[in-house]
Design an enzyme around this catalytic site. Structure first.
Site, PDB file in Angstrom:
ATOM      1  N   HIS A   1      48.880  25.844  48.708  1.00  0.00           N
ATOM      2  CA  HIS A   1      48.862  26.276  47.306  1.00  0.00           C
ATOM      3  C   HIS A   1      48.811  27.800  47.212  1.00  0.00           C
ATOM      4  O   HIS A   1      49.582  28.416  46.463  1.00  0.00           O
ATOM      5  CB  HIS A   1      47.640  25.630  46.622  1.00  0.00           C
TER       6      HIS A   1
ATOM      7  N   GLN B   1      47.152  36.621  41.632  1.00  0.00           N
ATOM      8  CA  GLN B   1      46.353  36.069  40.528  1.00  0.00           C
ATOM      9  C   GLN B   1      45.354  37.069  39.955  1.00  0.00           C
ATOM     10  O   GLN B   1      44.761  36.814  38.906  1.00  0.00           O
ATOM     11  CB  GLN B   1      45.602  34.807  40.991  1.00  0.00           C
TER      12      GLN B   1
ATOM     13  N   GLY C   1      40.182  28.537  46.091  1.00  0.00           N
ATOM     14  CA  GLY C   1      41.163  29.441  46.684  1.00  0.00           C
ATOM     15  C   GLY C   1      41.703  30.383  45.632  1.00  0.00           C
ATOM     16  O   GLY C   1      41.651  30.078  44.430  1.00  0.00           O
TER      17      GLY C   1
ATOM     18  N   HIS D   1      51.616  30.858  46.071  1.00  0.00           N
ATOM     19  CA  HIS D   1      51.423  31.953  45.098  1.00  0.00           C
ATOM     20  C   HIS D   1      52.057  33.249  45.612  1.00  0.00           C
ATOM     21  O   HIS D   1      52.594  34.027  44.826  1.00  0.00           O
ATOM     22  CB  HIS D   1      49.927  32.198  44.861  1.00  0.00           C
TER      23      HIS D   1
ATOM     24  N   LEU E   1      43.811  28.123  38.881  1.00  0.00           N
ATOM     25  CA  LEU E   1      43.016  28.980  37.988  1.00  0.00           C
ATOM     26  C   LEU E   1      43.904  29.777  37.031  1.00  0.00           C
ATOM     27  O   LEU E   1      43.444  30.206  35.984  1.00  0.00           O
ATOM     28  CB  LEU E   1      42.135  29.929  38.811  1.00  0.00           C
TER      29      LEU E   1
HETATM   30 NI    NI Z   1      46.712  28.561  41.947  1.00  0.00          NI
END
Ligand code: NI
Length: 157
Positions: free
Chosen positions: A130, A51, A46, A134, A89
């Site tokens: 999750h 990000q 994901g 974010h 990540l």
């Molecule tokens: Ni994450």
């Protein structure tokens, strides 16, 4: 499609609430495709737009070999609770226990701009929570119950 650079913890964009997208444009779908490619390259399941440095409400995920893209995702139903290990990540080499709902229903717009509902349980439910976190500037370290030992490595999200 292009692999983008993944933003790492410490960058303020990861702590910011991302903006809703007014509509699903070709440009945003292209960003979503780049996010999928970036996620696969990093062996993740994901990824959320902040990000890759874009503060918009867009997530991508793939837990069952079906790439998905969801704009303005909102959790509309939730039940059950489970504590399990997660990585991110944007937070390399950290694995932490996080409590999540086990069943969810999420609404949002797909890559065609159509309203969709996704019923999720288990890993998919965890990944969706999750990634939606974010979009609200919430990281797994904010929800950490305790650090996990590195031997229990799981795929990043
Ligand atoms: Ni994450």
């Amino acid at each position: 499609m292009a692999v983008r650079e993944i933003v790492l913890i410490g960058d303020p964009i990861l702590e910011k609430k991302a903006e809703k997208v007014p509509s699903v444009t070709k440009k945003l779908v292209k960003i979503g495709n780049d996010m999928l490619e970036t996620m696969y390259e990093a062996n993740g399941v994901g990824l959320a737009a902040p990000q890759i440095g874009i503060s918009r409400r867009l997530i991508v995920f793939d837990v069952d070999e079906e790439p998905r893209m969801l704009f303005n995702p909102v959790i509309i139903k939730q039940s059950g609770e489970e504590i399990d290990v997660e990585g991110c990540l944007s937070i390399p080499e950290r694995w932490v226990y996080v409590k999540r709902f086990t069943e969810l229903e999420v609404a949002g717009l797909n890559e065609k701009g159509r309203q969709v509902r996704i019923k999720a349980e288990g890993l998919l439910a965890r990944v969706l929570q999750h990634e939606i976190d974010h979009l609200d500037g919430i990281l797994i370290l904010d929800r950490m119950i305790e650090e996990a030992v590195t031997e229990t490595k799981k795929e990043g999200e």
